[in-house]
Write a protein that holds these residues in place. Sequence first.
Motif, PDB file in Angstrom:
ATOM      1  N   VAL A   1     -10.153  -8.595  -6.644  1.00  0.00           N
ATOM      2  CA  VAL A   1     -10.655  -7.229  -6.436  1.00  0.00           C
ATOM      3  C   VAL A   1     -11.286  -7.115  -5.042  1.00  0.00           C
ATOM      4  CG1 VAL A   1     -12.331  -5.494  -7.243  1.00  0.00           C
ATOM      5  CG2 VAL A   1     -11.043  -6.841  -8.902  1.00  0.00           C
ATOM      6  N   ILE A   2     -12.108  -8.098  -4.690  1.00  0.00           N
ATOM      7  CA  ILE A   2     -12.811  -8.075  -3.392  1.00  0.00           C
ATOM      8  C   ILE A   2     -11.809  -8.103  -2.234  1.00  0.00           C
ATOM      9  CG2 ILE A   2     -14.343  -9.422  -1.873  1.00  0.00           C
ATOM     10  CD1 ILE A   2     -15.812 -10.250  -4.572  1.00  0.00           C
ATOM     11  N   TRP A   3     -10.833  -9.021  -2.302  1.00  0.00           N
ATOM     12  CA  TRP A   3      -9.864  -9.132  -1.208  1.00  0.00           C
ATOM     13  C   TRP A   3      -8.993  -7.886  -1.055  1.00  0.00           C
ATOM     14  CZ3 TRP A   3     -10.487 -12.123   2.651  1.00  0.00           C
ATOM     15  CH2 TRP A   3     -11.161 -13.347   2.507  1.00  0.00           C
ATOM     16  N   LEU A   4      -8.539  -7.350  -2.171  1.00  0.00           N
ATOM     17  CA  LEU A   4      -7.672  -6.166  -2.097  1.00  0.00           C
ATOM     18  C   LEU A   4      -8.452  -4.913  -1.684  1.00  0.00           C
ATOM     19  CD1 LEU A   4      -5.300  -6.807  -5.115  1.00  0.00           C
ATOM     20  CD2 LEU A   4      -4.691  -6.795  -2.708  1.00  0.00           C
ATOM     21  N   ALA A   5      -9.711  -4.836  -2.091  1.00  0.00           N
ATOM     22  CA  ALA A   5     -10.553  -3.716  -1.654  1.00  0.00           C
ATOM     23  C   ALA A   5     -10.760  -3.785  -0.143  1.00  0.00           C
ATOM     24  CB  ALA A   5     -11.888  -3.744  -2.381  1.00  0.00           C
ATOM     25  N   ALA A   6     -10.956  -4.999   0.368  1.00  0.00           N
ATOM     26  CA  ALA A   6     -11.128  -5.189   1.818  1.00  0.00           C
ATOM     27  C   ALA A   6      -9.864  -4.762   2.571  1.00  0.00           C
ATOM     28  CB  ALA A   6     -11.457  -6.643   2.121  1.00  0.00           C
ATOM     29  N   LEU A   7      -8.698  -5.103   1.996  1.00  0.00           N
ATOM     30  CA  LEU A   7      -7.419  -4.688   2.603  1.00  0.00           C
ATOM     31  C   LEU A   7      -7.333  -3.157   2.632  1.00  0.00           C
ATOM     32  CD1 LEU A   7      -4.392  -5.358   3.497  1.00  0.00           C
ATOM     33  CD2 LEU A   7      -3.828  -5.086   1.085  1.00  0.00           C
ATOM     34  N   GLY A   8      -7.724  -2.525   1.520  1.00  0.00           N
ATOM     35  CA  GLY A   8      -7.714  -1.064   1.435  1.00  0.00           C
ATOM     36  C   GLY A   8      -8.610  -0.415   2.477  1.00  0.00           C
ATOM     37  N   ILE A   9      -9.794  -0.988   2.656  1.00  0.00           N
ATOM     38  CA  ILE A   9     -10.742  -0.442   3.646  1.00  0.00           C
ATOM     39  C   ILE A   9     -10.146  -0.536   5.047  1.00  0.00           C
ATOM     40  CG2 ILE A   9     -13.008  -0.751   4.735  1.00  0.00           C
ATOM     41  CD1 ILE A   9     -13.924  -1.901   1.932  1.00  0.00           C
ATOM     42  N   ALA A  10      -9.572  -1.692   5.376  1.00  0.00           N
ATOM     43  CA  ALA A  10      -9.008  -1.895   6.714  1.00  0.00           C
ATOM     44  C   ALA A  10      -7.855  -0.930   6.983  1.00  0.00           C
ATOM     45  CB  ALA A  10      -8.538  -3.332   6.851  1.00  0.00           C
TER      46      ALA A  10
ATOM     47  N   ILE B   1      -0.767  -0.937   0.578  1.00  0.00           N
ATOM     48  CA  ILE B   1      -1.978  -1.059  -0.248  1.00  0.00           C
ATOM     49  C   ILE B   1      -1.647  -0.775  -1.714  1.00  0.00           C
ATOM     50  CG2 ILE B   1      -4.359  -0.277  -0.602  1.00  0.00           C
ATOM     51  CD1 ILE B   1      -4.208   0.967   2.211  1.00  0.00           C
ATOM     52  N   THR B   2      -0.876   0.310  -1.954  1.00  0.00           N
ATOM     53  CA  THR B   2      -0.555   0.698  -3.337  1.00  0.00           C
ATOM     54  C   THR B   2       0.112  -0.454  -4.091  1.00  0.00           C
ATOM     55  OG1 THR B   2      -0.258   2.977  -2.600  1.00  0.00           O
ATOM     56  CG2 THR B   2       0.628   2.440  -4.747  1.00  0.00           C
ATOM     57  N   VAL B   3       1.158  -1.021  -3.499  1.00  0.00           N
ATOM     58  CA  VAL B   3       1.903  -2.103  -4.158  1.00  0.00           C
ATOM     59  C   VAL B   3       0.990  -3.299  -4.422  1.00  0.00           C
ATOM     60  CG1 VAL B   3       3.813  -3.747  -3.894  1.00  0.00           C
ATOM     61  CG2 VAL B   3       4.124  -1.366  -3.223  1.00  0.00           C
ATOM     62  N   SER B   4       0.210  -3.709  -3.405  1.00  0.00           N
ATOM     63  CA  SER B   4      -0.655  -4.892  -3.593  1.00  0.00           C
ATOM     64  C   SER B   4      -1.761  -4.632  -4.618  1.00  0.00           C
ATOM     65  CB  SER B   4      -1.238  -5.365  -2.260  1.00  0.00           C
ATOM     66  OG  SER B   4      -1.792  -4.299  -1.542  1.00  0.00           O
ATOM     67  N   GLN B   5      -2.258  -3.382  -4.676  1.00  0.00           N
ATOM     68  CA  GLN B   5      -3.314  -3.082  -5.652  1.00  0.00           C
ATOM     69  C   GLN B   5      -2.790  -3.002  -7.086  1.00  0.00           C
ATOM     70  OE1 GLN B   5      -5.428   0.369  -4.166  1.00  0.00           O
ATOM     71  NE2 GLN B   5      -6.963  -0.926  -3.215  1.00  0.00           N
ATOM     72  N   VAL B   6      -1.560  -2.518  -7.242  1.00  0.00           N
ATOM     73  CA  VAL B   6      -0.970  -2.476  -8.588  1.00  0.00           C
ATOM     74  C   VAL B   6      -0.791  -3.906  -9.104  1.00  0.00           C
ATOM     75  CG1 VAL B   6       1.151  -1.950  -9.882  1.00  0.00           C
ATOM     76  CG2 VAL B   6       0.168  -0.227  -8.380  1.00  0.00           C
ATOM     77  N   VAL B   7      -0.205  -4.757  -8.254  1.00  0.00           N
ATOM     78  CA  VAL B   7      -0.005  -6.160  -8.640  1.00  0.00           C
ATOM     79  C   VAL B   7      -1.355  -6.829  -8.912  1.00  0.00           C
ATOM     80  CG1 VAL B   7       0.856  -8.414  -7.847  1.00  0.00           C
ATOM     81  CG2 VAL B   7       2.173  -6.342  -7.377  1.00  0.00           C
ATOM     82  N   GLY B   8      -2.310  -6.630  -7.990  1.00  0.00           N
ATOM     83  CA  GLY B   8      -3.641  -7.222  -8.124  1.00  0.00           C
ATOM     84  C   GLY B   8      -4.384  -6.724  -9.351  1.00  0.00           C
ATOM     85  N   GLY B   9      -4.242  -5.443  -9.643  1.00  0.00           N
ATOM     86  CA  GLY B   9      -4.911  -4.835 -10.796  1.00  0.00           C
ATOM     87  C   GLY B   9      -4.416  -5.414 -12.099  1.00  0.00           C
TER      88      GLY B   9
END
Length: 304
Positions: free
Chosen positions: A123-132, A30-38
């Motif tokens: 943001v929506i897709w990565l937040a969903a990944l984080g929740i899961a 999650i961390t890596v994908s959110q940094v890239v996504g952010g």
Amino acid sequence: MGHHHNHHHHAHGDTKERHLGISILLNLLITVSQVVGGIISGSLALLSDALHNFSDVLSLVISYVANRLTKKRASANKTFGYKRAEIIAAFVNAATLVVVAVILIIEAIERLFEPQSIGSDLVIWLAALGIAANGFSVLLLKGDAENNINMKSAYFHLLTDMMASIAVLIGGLLMKFFEIYWVDALLTMAIAIYLIYVGYDLLKESTKVLMLFTPKSIVVQEIVDTINRIDQVKNVHHVHIWQLNDEEIHLEAHIDFKADIKLSEFDVILDQIEKKVYHDHGINHVNIQPEYGKCDSKNVIVQD
């Protein structure tokens, strides 16, 4: 000098480790994908969630290491082994929770004054990944968190992370459909305030254990009265009660006897005390110093 030891089985230690291991990998993802996504979407919310997730990775690694250390045997220069490692881990985790929360609040305040347009789909897709991923980790650690302060701190890190991802998802949806960009900062602040609330409680709890305070469920005078009711006992003094970790509570005391009894008689009384304090107060390590006519302070609590 009487000493009693109750053995606890750590059958679930390995599952704890496995659960922590899975959670570490998920959080790294999650961390890596959110940094890239952010960076791509320009969302500070995603980056702050990534920071939060990274603090989770660190806290889970600390918990994992502490869990491994507690299994190490005691030795001549470490007579308690590493049994307090988990308490230190809980303390460090709680402290980082509060620090991360403060950083998030500062970021959120800045963003309230300067809302930016953000690529909301990512943001929506990565937040969903984080929740899961966090939701799965939370379920994994829930059972272990109930009776272990270290696992509890890891569990709270993940739970707040899941809530942060939910907030980011709501923010993403509001930005996508209504272009309300300030909601992101507001939600970040709400999460951060909750983080401080949880972190402070854990910090307090672990500090009490580290400072060898008497566990709050135990009333010293009740234990003294219980021992004083034994016929041969004249008085109980020099009492120390402390918690070593989640599984061990220690009692140390001096007992003045009315008569000069034999060691075998003392053993019978010691057995009686051990059973009583274990069943009534959950104390599983008892260390009694028997005395007869010794001139020392008879106060229940004595400064060493």
